[in-house]
Design a protein around this motif. Structure first.
Motif, PDB file in Angstrom:
ATOM      1  N   LEU A   1      50.606  74.495  15.686  1.00  0.00           N
ATOM      2  CA  LEU A   1      51.857  73.807  15.382  1.00  0.00           C
ATOM      3  C   LEU A   1      52.795  74.738  14.623  1.00  0.00           C
ATOM      4  O   LEU A   1      54.003  74.752  14.868  1.00  0.00           O
ATOM      5  CB  LEU A   1      51.569  72.534  14.584  1.00  0.00           C
ATOM      6  N   ALA A   2      52.253  75.557  13.742  1.00  0.00           N
ATOM      7  CA  ALA A   2      53.077  76.517  12.994  1.00  0.00           C
ATOM      8  C   ALA A   2      53.757  77.508  13.938  1.00  0.00           C
ATOM      9  O   ALA A   2      54.929  77.871  13.734  1.00  0.00           O
ATOM     10  CB  ALA A   2      52.223  77.259  11.968  1.00  0.00           C
ATOM     11  N   ASP A   3      53.054  77.948  14.978  1.00  0.00           N
ATOM     12  CA  ASP A   3      53.643  78.865  15.959  1.00  0.00           C
ATOM     13  C   ASP A   3      54.806  78.206  16.695  1.00  0.00           C
ATOM     14  O   ASP A   3      55.835  78.837  16.937  1.00  0.00           O
ATOM     15  CB  ASP A   3      52.594  79.315  16.981  1.00  0.00           C
ATOM     16  N   ILE A   4      54.640  76.944  17.043  1.00  0.00           N
ATOM     17  CA  ILE A   4      55.691  76.199  17.744  1.00  0.00           C
ATOM     18  C   ILE A   4      56.937  76.111  16.868  1.00  0.00           C
ATOM     19  O   ILE A   4      58.051  76.340  17.340  1.00  0.00           O
ATOM     20  CB  ILE A   4      55.205  74.773  18.114  1.00  0.00           C
ATOM     21  N   ILE A   5      56.746  75.791  15.602  1.00  0.00           N
ATOM     22  CA  ILE A   5      57.871  75.671  14.668  1.00  0.00           C
ATOM     23  C   ILE A   5      58.568  77.016  14.495  1.00  0.00           C
ATOM     24  O   ILE A   5      59.793  77.106  14.484  1.00  0.00           O
ATOM     25  CB  ILE A   5      57.389  75.153  13.294  1.00  0.00           C
ATOM     26  N   GLU A   6      57.777  78.070  14.386  1.00  0.00           N
ATOM     27  CA  GLU A   6      58.336  79.413  14.210  1.00  0.00           C
ATOM     28  C   GLU A   6      59.186  79.807  15.418  1.00  0.00           C
ATOM     29  O   GLU A   6      60.281  80.344  15.271  1.00  0.00           O
ATOM     30  CB  GLU A   6      57.194  80.421  14.029  1.00  0.00           C
TER      31      GLU A   6
ATOM     32  N   TYR B   1      53.088  61.917   7.560  1.00  0.00           N
ATOM     33  CA  TYR B   1      53.000  63.299   7.095  1.00  0.00           C
ATOM     34  C   TYR B   1      51.756  63.936   7.713  1.00  0.00           C
ATOM     35  O   TYR B   1      50.827  63.240   8.127  1.00  0.00           O
ATOM     36  CB  TYR B   1      52.970  63.383   5.566  1.00  0.00           C
ATOM     37  N   LEU B   2      51.772  65.258   7.794  1.00  0.00           N
ATOM     38  CA  LEU B   2      50.642  65.983   8.372  1.00  0.00           C
ATOM     39  C   LEU B   2      49.430  65.874   7.467  1.00  0.00           C
ATOM     40  O   LEU B   2      49.551  66.008   6.251  1.00  0.00           O
ATOM     41  CB  LEU B   2      50.979  67.458   8.583  1.00  0.00           C
ATOM     42  N   ARG B   3      48.304  65.672   8.054  1.00  0.00           N
ATOM     43  CA  ARG B   3      47.053  65.582   7.312  1.00  0.00           C
ATOM     44  C   ARG B   3      46.472  66.973   7.047  1.00  0.00           C
ATOM     45  O   ARG B   3      45.733  67.177   6.109  1.00  0.00           O
ATOM     46  CB  ARG B   3      46.068  64.764   8.131  1.00  0.00           C
ATOM     47  N   ARG B   4      46.802  67.913   7.944  1.00  0.00           N
ATOM     48  CA  ARG B   4      46.349  69.301   7.815  1.00  0.00           C
ATOM     49  C   ARG B   4      47.562  70.219   7.852  1.00  0.00           C
ATOM     50  O   ARG B   4      48.644  69.805   8.262  1.00  0.00           O
ATOM     51  CB  ARG B   4      45.414  69.671   8.981  1.00  0.00           C
ATOM     52  N   GLU B   5      47.357  71.450   7.457  1.00  0.00           N
ATOM     53  CA  GLU B   5      48.433  72.443   7.522  1.00  0.00           C
ATOM     54  C   GLU B   5      48.787  72.710   8.983  1.00  0.00           C
ATOM     55  O   GLU B   5      47.910  72.683   9.852  1.00  0.00           O
ATOM     56  CB  GLU B   5      47.995  73.751   6.842  1.00  0.00           C
ATOM     57  N   ALA B   6      50.063  73.005   9.239  1.00  0.00           N
ATOM     58  CA  ALA B   6      50.532  73.244  10.609  1.00  0.00           C
ATOM     59  C   ALA B   6      49.773  74.384  11.289  1.00  0.00           C
ATOM     60  O   ALA B   6      49.502  74.323  12.489  1.00  0.00           O
ATOM     61  CB  ALA B   6      52.032  73.522  10.607  1.00  0.00           C
TER      62      ALA B   6
ATOM     63  N   GLY C   1      43.468  62.145  13.534  1.00  0.00           N
ATOM     64  CA  GLY C   1      43.367  62.926  12.304  1.00  0.00           C
ATOM     65  C   GLY C   1      44.454  63.957  12.089  1.00  0.00           C
ATOM     66  O   GLY C   1      44.364  64.766  11.162  1.00  0.00           O
ATOM     67  N   PHE C   2      45.501  63.940  12.895  1.00  0.00           N
ATOM     68  CA  PHE C   2      46.604  64.877  12.705  1.00  0.00           C
ATOM     69  C   PHE C   2      47.577  64.391  11.628  1.00  0.00           C
ATOM     70  O   PHE C   2      48.191  65.188  10.934  1.00  0.00           O
ATOM     71  CB  PHE C   2      47.392  65.082  14.010  1.00  0.00           C
ATOM     72  N   LEU C   3      47.723  63.067  11.539  1.00  0.00           N
ATOM     73  CA  LEU C   3      48.703  62.460  10.638  1.00  0.00           C
ATOM     74  C   LEU C   3      48.062  61.458   9.695  1.00  0.00           C
ATOM     75  O   LEU C   3      47.002  60.904   9.986  1.00  0.00           O
ATOM     76  CB  LEU C   3      49.777  61.715  11.449  1.00  0.00           C
TER      77      LEU C   3
END
Length: 143
Positions: A132-137, A66-71, A53-55
């Motif tokens: 995931l957003a933290d990793i990208i940041e 594409y991402l299924r949920r927000e990062a 369910g991530f993609l």
């Protein structure tokens, strides 16, 4: 030790999340090339992430993942458990995959048990507190 499957899965999710600003699916070939991952191996990882369910994916021209949920909604603990399995290093300290150790008559008296509880708890704390957003940041800050 972290498996290549999990390492590549996190790299692929990070790549997709960084590319999603234009809401276009990301082709698997682009991910494989950018992250230096075998496309064939990456395909199986992507299917696992999709089933979890991530993609999501779109077929055809202009298709991809594409991402299924927000990062910021994707916790690293979820990704780790999906790709790696138990977070605990021993089955006797696992929260989701508990098994008693055959060589240990009393867990509470085992010196390894108490150490591994600490390792598990601290690992879970880190994984639960990072998305995931933290990793990208963090990737962006390092670039």
């Amino acid at each position: 030790m972290l498996s290549k499957k999990t390492k590549y899965g996190i790299k692929a999710l990070s790549y997709i999340a960084r590319q999603q600003c234009d809401n276009q699916p990301v082709q698997i070939g682009a991910i494989a090339k950018s992250e230096n991952i075998s496309q064939k191996y990456l395909e199986s990882i992507m299917l696992t992430l999709k089933k979890a369910g991530f993609l999501s994916s779109r077929k055809g021209k202009g298709g991809g993942y594409y991402l299924r949920r927000e990062a910021q909604e994707i916790k690293m603990v979820e990704v780790m458990r999906t790709l790696e399995g138990p977070v605990a290093m021993l089955p006797c300290v696992s929260l989701n995959y508990y098994e008693r150790c055959a060589d240990c008559p009393e867990e509470e008296a085992c010196s390894v048990y108490s150490l591994m509880i600490q390792v598990r708890d601290n690992t879970l704390k880190v994984l639960n507190n990072n998305t995931l957003a933290d990793i990208i940041e963090k990737d962006t800050e390092l670039s």
